[in-house]
Design an enzyme around this catalytic site. Sequence first.
Site, PDB file in Angstrom:
ATOM      1  N   HIS A 199      -2.719   8.828 -38.403  1.00 45.78           N
ATOM      2  CA  HIS A 199      -2.597   7.551 -37.703  1.00 45.78           C
ATOM      3  C   HIS A 199      -1.506   6.679 -38.297  1.00 45.78           C
ATOM      4  O   HIS A 199      -0.919   7.000 -39.339  1.00 45.78           O
ATOM      5  CB  HIS A 199      -3.943   6.803 -37.719  1.00 45.78           C
ATOM      6  N   CYS A 203      -7.664  10.093 -44.488  1.00 43.50           N
ATOM      7  CA  CYS A 203      -6.740  10.356 -43.375  1.00 43.50           C
ATOM      8  C   CYS A 203      -5.313  10.517 -43.878  1.00 43.50           C
ATOM      9  O   CYS A 203      -5.008  10.269 -45.037  1.00 43.50           O
ATOM     10  CB  CYS A 203      -6.812   9.220 -42.361  1.00 43.50           C
TER      11      CYS A 203
END
Length: 497
Positions: free
Chosen positions: A159, A167
């Site tokens: 992201h 992440c």
Amino acid sequence: MAVRRFAVASLHRASRLIAPVAVAAALSLGGCQDGMINGASTRSLTPIPPQTLSLMQTKGMQQSDPILIRAYKKEAEMEVWKRGTDGRYALLKIYPICRWSGQLGPKRKQGDRQAPEGFYTITPGQMNPNSSYYLSFDTGFPNAYDRANGSTGNYLMVHGTCSSAGCFAMTDASMSEIYAVAREAFAGGQRAFQFQSYPFRMTAQNMAKYRNDPNAPFWRNLKEGADYFEALRDEPKVGVCGTKYVFGGADAAAGSCTPKVDPLVAEKRTHDNQEIAELVAKGTPATRVVYDDGGGNPVFRAEQTTAFANLSGTETELPYSAKDYGRHNLGDVSRPESLAAGPREIEVDAKGRPVMLAAAPEAPIPTKAAASALAKGGKADAGKPGTAKPDAMKPGTRTLMAKQPDPSDDGVKEAAKAKPARITVAGADDDPSTYRTLLGKVFDKDATPTPATPTADAVVAEPVKVAAQTVKVAHAAPRPVRKVTTTALRTDKPEKP
């Protein structure tokens, strides 16, 4: 004008993807807490930048060609590949990763801050155009391999916004471009693309260096898939047999646990294994990399854009502009103090236990009498034959050491010229407490995070405790040792958004 026409066409193709994605986006809670922003966003409709379109044209690629993405934690880089008409993939572009969290190694359980490692399949339904982290796609963790090994966790994303809790965080600009490239590949007919995530580039040099890491068996399994792609420039078919990955062609896709190995893949594996063996034989030390909490690409550090960064003349040419990325908006950077600490490489033995280097003392203690004189400040027995000279007993040279051999012996003189001896911090298999105390829970596979407090974060090992550990090492060693230099390492901190 051509770019404008392409942009309009891109908007029409991308609009067909929004409806099925919106449902998946609404469920994206957890992991990096990636949910929907208020109202629909048009970020996902942004065209591929003209510079990247020009790069595609130079390389003979089309925006609708299928893609494949590879990520490397240690190097903090993400590669986007495109498949040509000959069926082989070619590298389009490398993007620096702004932030990843945890340590090198796979994700094992919810809340461990680990970014996943392995082979994942990304479908249009995993793309989130309304991400609260600008734009994103879900890696699909846990996959069949992760579930077979009991790993837990969900919504681990690639992201925008430089903040990670398991992440891969890119800058908004990079994520916008990657998203657009993937969107056009889907619009061109690709049903899913492969996302390969590695701890580092799977070279013979790295495999030799990290051969004793507890994750080494898993990484060797990942390298089988990497070898397939690098030898054939084709996407490996991925299967799971028991608790291991299986890679190959159609037979692997059909579920074979012993798929046929292509001759080019076999040749590469043989060559790499031989190189690894030669590197180990030449004395390449086995090391382990320790992070406070993950890392990021150096181009995002302010000092990389100063005039002093290139004075050494040894800087490696990057496939991206450090100056350009240094100006990117990073958003909310997670745990900047952990990034500032940087990674540390620690030598480990065959069991993965940390090894300290014993540095040669400035003033060796030849006899027991001299050691006694040293403890008293260098006065007693200072002038007696066979004892150390007074100059060697100044307070500045006082050390804690085991009894040393007579330095007049020729053998000892030669040994002093040799490289520093290596001392395993945990001298006995049943007493690992020493290296756990010095190096923290990152060396304990079963360790779980403990709540962080301001006091705990500020704790630094006291000199007295370090000295005590030094004495313990000296007594546990089966042979005389010299001065031990230790560095207290911070332990991995629990999750802090």
